[in-house]
Design a protein around this motif. Structure first.
Motif, PDB file in Angstrom:
ATOM      1  N   ALA A  64       0.838  -1.202   0.000  1.00  0.00           N
ATOM      2  CA  ALA A  64       0.000   0.000   0.000  1.00  0.00           C
ATOM      3  C   ALA A  64       0.874   1.253   0.000  1.00  0.00           C
ATOM      4  N   GLU A  65       1.965   1.241   0.772  1.00  0.00           N
ATOM      5  CA  GLU A  65       2.859   2.389   0.820  1.00  0.00           C
ATOM      6  C   GLU A  65       3.590   2.574  -0.506  1.00  0.00           C
ATOM      7  N   ALA A  66       4.093   1.496  -1.084  1.00  0.00           N
ATOM      8  CA  ALA A  66       4.824   1.577  -2.348  1.00  0.00           C
ATOM      9  C   ALA A  66       3.943   2.097  -3.484  1.00  0.00           C
ATOM     10  N   LEU A  67       2.663   1.752  -3.440  1.00  0.00           N
ATOM     11  CA  LEU A  67       1.729   2.203  -4.472  1.00  0.00           C
ATOM     12  C   LEU A  67       1.134   3.568  -4.164  1.00  0.00           C
ATOM     13  N   ASP A  68       1.497   4.127  -3.006  1.00  0.00           N
ATOM     14  CA  ASP A  68       0.911   5.383  -2.530  1.00  0.00           C
ATOM     15  C   ASP A  68      -0.616   5.293  -2.587  1.00  0.00           C
ATOM     16  N   ALA A  69      -1.117   4.184  -2.030  1.00  0.00           N
ATOM     17  CA  ALA A  69      -2.545   3.898  -2.053  1.00  0.00           C
ATOM     18  C   ALA A  69      -2.992   3.460  -0.662  1.00  0.00           C
ATOM     19  N   PRO A  70      -3.126   4.401   0.268  1.00  0.00           N
ATOM     20  CA  PRO A  70      -3.546   4.016   1.618  1.00  0.00           C
ATOM     21  C   PRO A  70      -4.905   3.314   1.591  1.00  0.00           C
ATOM     22  N   ALA A  71      -5.037   2.326   2.469  1.00  0.00           N
ATOM     23  CA  ALA A  71      -6.260   1.516   2.448  1.00  0.00           C
ATOM     24  C   ALA A  71      -6.556   0.944   3.820  1.00  0.00           C
ATOM     25  N   ARG A  72      -7.826   0.629   4.026  1.00  0.00           N
ATOM     26  CA  ARG A  72      -8.245  -0.135   5.197  1.00  0.00           C
ATOM     27  C   ARG A  72      -8.250  -1.586   4.734  1.00  0.00           C
ATOM     28  N   ILE A  73      -7.431  -2.404   5.374  1.00  0.00           N
ATOM     29  CA  ILE A  73      -7.239  -3.783   4.954  1.00  0.00           C
ATOM     30  C   ILE A  73      -7.720  -4.704   6.073  1.00  0.00           C
ATOM     31  N   ARG A  74      -8.619  -5.617   5.735  1.00  0.00           N
ATOM     32  CA  ARG A  74      -9.130  -6.581   6.709  1.00  0.00           C
ATOM     33  C   ARG A  74      -8.812  -7.983   6.207  1.00  0.00           C
ATOM     34  N   ILE A  75      -8.112  -8.736   7.035  1.00  0.00           N
ATOM     35  CA  ILE A  75      -7.730 -10.102   6.687  1.00  0.00           C
ATOM     36  C   ILE A  75      -8.434 -11.056   7.642  1.00  0.00           C
ATOM     37  N   ASP A  76      -9.235 -11.956   7.088  1.00  0.00           N
ATOM     38  CA  ASP A  76      -9.876 -12.991   7.889  1.00  0.00           C
ATOM     39  C   ASP A  76      -9.122 -14.289   7.605  1.00  0.00           C
ATOM     40  N   LYS A  77      -8.295 -14.705   8.582  1.00  0.00           N
ATOM     41  CA  LYS A  77      -7.462 -15.892   8.420  1.00  0.00           C
ATOM     42  C   LYS A  77      -8.301 -17.160   8.520  1.00  0.00           C
ATOM     43  N   GLY A  78      -8.315 -17.915   7.460  1.00  0.00           N
ATOM     44  CA  GLY A  78      -8.926 -19.227   7.477  1.00  0.00           C
ATOM     45  C   GLY A  78      -7.848 -20.294   7.433  1.00  0.00           C
ATOM     46  N   VAL A  79      -6.666 -19.916   6.914  1.00  0.00           N
ATOM     47  CA  VAL A  79      -5.530 -20.823   6.825  1.00  0.00           C
ATOM     48  C   VAL A  79      -4.646 -20.557   8.044  1.00  0.00           C
ATOM     49  N   ARG A  80      -4.625 -21.490   8.960  1.00  0.00           N
ATOM     50  CA  ARG A  80      -3.868 -21.323  10.216  1.00  0.00           C
ATOM     51  C   ARG A  80      -2.366 -21.244   9.930  1.00  0.00           C
ATOM     52  N   PRO A  81      -1.682 -20.233  10.516  1.00  0.00           N
ATOM     53  CA  PRO A  81      -0.221 -20.143  10.379  1.00  0.00           C
ATOM     54  C   PRO A  81       0.465 -21.414  10.878  1.00  0.00           C
ATOM     55  N   SER A  82       1.573 -21.760  10.239  1.00  0.00           N
ATOM     56  CA  SER A  82       2.375 -22.954  10.565  1.00  0.00           C
ATOM     57  C   SER A  82       1.645 -24.263  10.300  1.00  0.00           C
ATOM     58  N   SER A  83       0.651 -24.234   9.424  1.00  0.00           N
ATOM     59  CA  SER A  83      -0.110 -25.444   9.118  1.00  0.00           C
ATOM     60  C   SER A  83       0.484 -26.204   7.929  1.00  0.00           C
ATOM     61  N   GLY A  84       1.422 -25.572   7.220  1.00  0.00           N
ATOM     62  CA  GLY A  84       1.982 -26.197   6.030  1.00  0.00           C
ATOM     63  C   GLY A  84       1.081 -26.092   4.817  1.00  0.00           C
ATOM     64  N   LEU A  85       0.082 -25.208   4.901  1.00  0.00           N
ATOM     65  CA  LEU A  85      -0.873 -25.057   3.806  1.00  0.00           C
ATOM     66  C   LEU A  85      -0.781 -23.697   3.123  1.00  0.00           C
ATOM     67  N   GLY A  86       0.368 -23.049   3.198  1.00  0.00           N
ATOM     68  CA  GLY A  86       0.563 -21.794   2.487  1.00  0.00           C
ATOM     69  C   GLY A  86      -0.049 -20.585   3.175  1.00  0.00           C
ATOM     70  N   SER A  87      -0.105 -20.584   4.494  1.00  0.00           N
ATOM     71  CA  SER A  87      -0.770 -19.492   5.209  1.00  0.00           C
ATOM     72  C   SER A  87      -0.086 -18.148   5.000  1.00  0.00           C
ATOM     73  N   SER A  88       1.231 -18.117   4.906  1.00  0.00           N
ATOM     74  CA  SER A  88       1.936 -16.847   4.691  1.00  0.00           C
ATOM     75  C   SER A  88       1.599 -16.255   3.341  1.00  0.00           C
ATOM     76  N   ALA A  89       1.636 -17.076   2.321  1.00  0.00           N
ATOM     77  CA  ALA A  89       1.344 -16.598   0.975  1.00  0.00           C
ATOM     78  C   ALA A  89      -0.121 -16.216   0.812  1.00  0.00           C
ATOM     79  N   ALA A  90      -1.008 -16.896   1.485  1.00  0.00           N
ATOM     80  CA  ALA A  90      -2.439 -16.599   1.359  1.00  0.00           C
ATOM     81  C   ALA A  90      -2.734 -15.173   1.793  1.00  0.00           C
ATOM     82  N   SER A  91      -2.201 -14.767   2.928  1.00  0.00           N
ATOM     83  CA  SER A  91      -2.441 -13.402   3.405  1.00  0.00           C
ATOM     84  C   SER A  91      -1.731 -12.365   2.553  1.00  0.00           C
ATOM     85  N   ALA A  92      -0.514 -12.689   2.140  1.00  0.00           N
ATOM     86  CA  ALA A  92       0.255 -11.722   1.341  1.00  0.00           C
ATOM     87  C   ALA A  92      -0.416 -11.493   0.008  1.00  0.00           C
TER      88      ALA A  92
END
Length: 92
Positions: A64-92
């Motif tokens: 958001a900063e690099a694009l100079d596009a401030p935003a309200r960002i809401r992430i609802d995690k369904g993929v639990r971190p450290s589950s081995g199912l790509g949780s880091s990439a899903a949020s990113a």
């Protein structure tokens, strides 16, 4: 407002190692973004306490900063971190 669904993933399938992978139907992260005067991040769901809400410490805040596009960002995690199912990439 823009809403994106990012599914969990599984890789290392057979002899394909990290070349072969697939997206799973569930679980998934839901990311909602809308314009705002300043960037804020709210994270809810499975393992949300491990995801930084400070825009300076979260990849989506850096984008958001690099694009100079401030935003309200809401992430609802369904993929639990450290589950081995790509949780880091899903949020990113």
């Amino acid at each position: 407002m823009l809403t994106v669904r990012a599914p969990a993933t599984s890789a290392n399938l057979g002899s394909g190692f990290d070349v072969f992978g697939l997206a799973l139907g569930t679980p998934a992260d839901i990311v909602r973004v809308e314009r705002a005067p300043e960037t804020t991040i709210t994270v809810t769901g499975a393992g949300s306490e491990y995801i930084p809400e400070d825009p300076a410490k979260n990849t989506v805040g850096a984008v958001a900063e690099a694009l100079d596009a401030p935003a309200r960002i809401r992430i609802d995690k369904g993929v639990r971190p450290s589950s081995g199912l790509g949780s880091s990439a899903a949020s990113a």
